[in-house]
Design an enzyme around this catalytic site. Structure first.
Site, mmCIF file in Angstrom:
data_model
loop_
_atom_site.group_PDB
_atom_site.id
_atom_site.type_symbol
_atom_site.label_atom_id
_atom_site.label_comp_id
_atom_site.label_asym_id
_atom_site.label_seq_id
_atom_site.Cartn_x
_atom_site.Cartn_y
_atom_site.Cartn_z
ATOM 1 N N PHE A 77 0.821 -1.218 0.000
ATOM 2 C CA PHE A 77 0.000 0.000 0.000
ATOM 3 C C PHE A 77 0.849 1.260 0.000
ATOM 4 C CE2 PHE A 77 -2.362 -3.337 2.094
ATOM 5 C CZ PHE A 77 -3.603 -3.255 1.504
ATOM 6 N N TYR A 145 0.708 10.699 -10.870
ATOM 7 C CA TYR A 145 0.351 9.659 -9.895
ATOM 8 C C TYR A 145 -0.144 8.407 -10.620
ATOM 9 C CZ TYR A 145 -2.818 7.216 -6.679
ATOM 10 O OH TYR A 145 -3.496 6.256 -5.973
ATOM 11 N N LEU A 192 -13.237 14.013 -1.122
ATOM 12 C CA LEU A 192 -14.493 14.732 -0.944
ATOM 13 C C LEU A 192 -15.182 14.445 0.401
ATOM 14 C CD1 LEU A 192 -16.691 16.572 -2.133
ATOM 15 C CD2 LEU A 192 -17.698 14.523 -3.193
ATOM 16 N N ARG A 283 -11.587 21.241 -10.863
ATOM 17 C CA ARG A 283 -10.205 20.941 -10.494
ATOM 18 C C ARG A 283 -9.537 20.360 -11.744
ATOM 19 N NH1 ARG A 283 -9.636 17.054 -5.359
ATOM 20 N NH2 ARG A 283 -10.251 15.543 -6.923
#
Ligand SMILES: NC(=O)c1ccc[n+]([C@@H]2O[C@H](COP(=O)([O-])OP(=O)(O)OC[C@H]3O[C@@H](n4cnc5c(N)ncnc54)[C@H](O)[C@@H]3O)[C@@H](O)[C@H]2O)c1
Ligand SMILES: O=c1ccn([C@@H]2O[C@H](COP(=O)(O)OP(=O)(O)O[C@H]3O[C@H](CO)[C@@H](O)[C@H](O)[C@H]3O)[C@@H](O)[C@H]2O)c(=O)[nH]1
Length: 326
Positions: A77, A145, A192, A283
């Site tokens: 992770f 990313y 969010l 965004r």
């Protein structure tokens, strides 16, 4: 044992973070033995499960030191995962994600560690042409990313082919919710649901809705929110189904899209707070709609998300948020 599998000795990199801490809890409850490796760059020492062994340090360096003890697998992770930062500081993502993962793969190969479950992402697909998104959709990431995670997926495929690694990449859509005392508390929060809940706790005056001109029914962007416990359970299934020499890739979402406005409404219902919302510009790089097809995970892993009710997901996140404040 709840997953009908014999106990495994596992390393969880990033087990002090949000998703890693929940998966660690589910693994331990299923009878597995877990060593958490985390450098605490974005994680929290008190998020490490009390029954896990904890080694603080870089995932690849520590793995190289301890894999010789003999582990059945690694759940990886540990990563940098801020999309905006990945565009302004790409080196941090190529180094922290790609180079670290490559070193981890090399350490696993050197020590004969047989299994890997990797946290990939919907961001590997970029702006999709099709919805819901299957694993066969073109992978055209729009940010560094996503590109770094896709590069790792490619590296894993070649290690599986060349060295017989049993590997599974899980491409998460929007992870949300909490599991008891394990939940989302990123120091730099961009997601969010936790941001909306910060309005309900009084830590934020309003939520900004990024864009109300999307081609969606209420003109706000649509995402597929998957409960972190459903996601965690997919990792246990992935461990069980991982097959030597194969790299399998699965999308994980609940299969239903909710708009930003629908999420804000759910947060209002759950918290009883009016949650003021202000429309702001889009965004950069945000796709209109991202919804997963998780049919392959259903067919091949027998995975079925059970916590798909949006109010239920928000409610678990809210309970966690409140528990941190009391
Ligand atoms: N949260 C989401 O919505 C989401 C969606 C898709 C994919 N993912 C992926 O899932 C994984 C977990 O995400 P999260 O939200 O739990 O993030 P997080 O930041 O809460 O957890 C990441 C953990 O990894 C640790 N870490 C980072 N680099 C490290 C390194 N080199 N060595 C050791 N430890 C290191 C951090 O300290 C942190 O505890 C990440 O790989 C992320 O890219 C998350
Ligand atoms: O203050 C905010 C924050 C977010 N949003 C919107 O809410 C939606 C969800 O945003 P966010 O929670 O930041 O998630 P995503 O940008 O969809 O990205 C997440 O989900 C991806 C998979 O879908 C993962 O790859 C990423 O790692 C993870 O950050 C998007 O439309 C945002 O524009 C707002 O309107 N206001």
């Amino acid at each position: 044992m709840t997953d009908q599998q014999s106990a495994l000795k596992l390393i969880v990199t990033g087990g002090a973070g949000y998703v890693g801490s929940v998966v660690t809890a589910r693994l331990i409850e299923a009878g597995h033995q877990v060593t958490v490796v985390d450098d605490l760059s974005t994680g929290h020492a008190d998020a490490v499960h009390p029954q896990a062994r904890f080694v603080q340090g870089d995932a690849a360096e520590v793995a190289a030191d301890i894999l010789g003890e003999g582990f059945d697998g690694v759940l990886h992770f540990a990563a940098k995962s801020l999309v905006g930062e990945s565009m302004t500081d790409p080196a941090k993502y190529w180094e922290g994600n790609v180079v670290t993962s490559l070193r981890l793969l090399e350490a696993m190969q050197a020590n004969g560690t047989p299994r890997l479950v990797f946290s990939s992402t919907a961001a590997t697909y970029g702006e999709p042409d099709v919805s819901p998104i299957p694993e066969t959709a073109p992978a055209q990431p729009t940010n560094t990313y996503g590109a770094s995670k896709l590069a790792i997926d490619h590296a894993i495929t070649s290690f599986a082919r060349a060295h017989g690694l049993a590997a599974v990449s899980l491409r998460y859509f929007n992870v949300a919710g909490a599991y008891g005392s394990s939940g989302e508390r990123h120091t730099t929060e961009t997601h969010l649901i936790p941001l909306v809940l910060q309005v309900a706790t009084g830590d934020r005056e309003h939520i900004s809705i990024y864009g109300d001109d999307y081609p969606t029914p209420d003109k706000t962007a649509v995402r597929d929110y998957i409960h972190v416990v459903d996601l965690a359970d997919a990792h246990l299934l992935a461990l069980r189904h991982a097959t030597a020499g194969e790299h399998r890739i699965y999308n994980l979402g609940s299969g239903t899209g909710f708009s930003v406005l629908e999420v804000v409404e759910a947060c209002r219902r759950v918290t009883g707070h009016p949650i003021p919302a202000v429309v702001a510009p889009r965004r950069a790089g945000d796709p209109s709609v991202l919804v997963a097809s998780s049919e392959k995970a259903g067919d091949e892993l027998g995975w079925k998300p059970e916590r798909t009710d949006l109010d239920g997901i928000v409610s678990d996140a809210w309970d966690f948020t409140q528990s941190r404040r009391s």
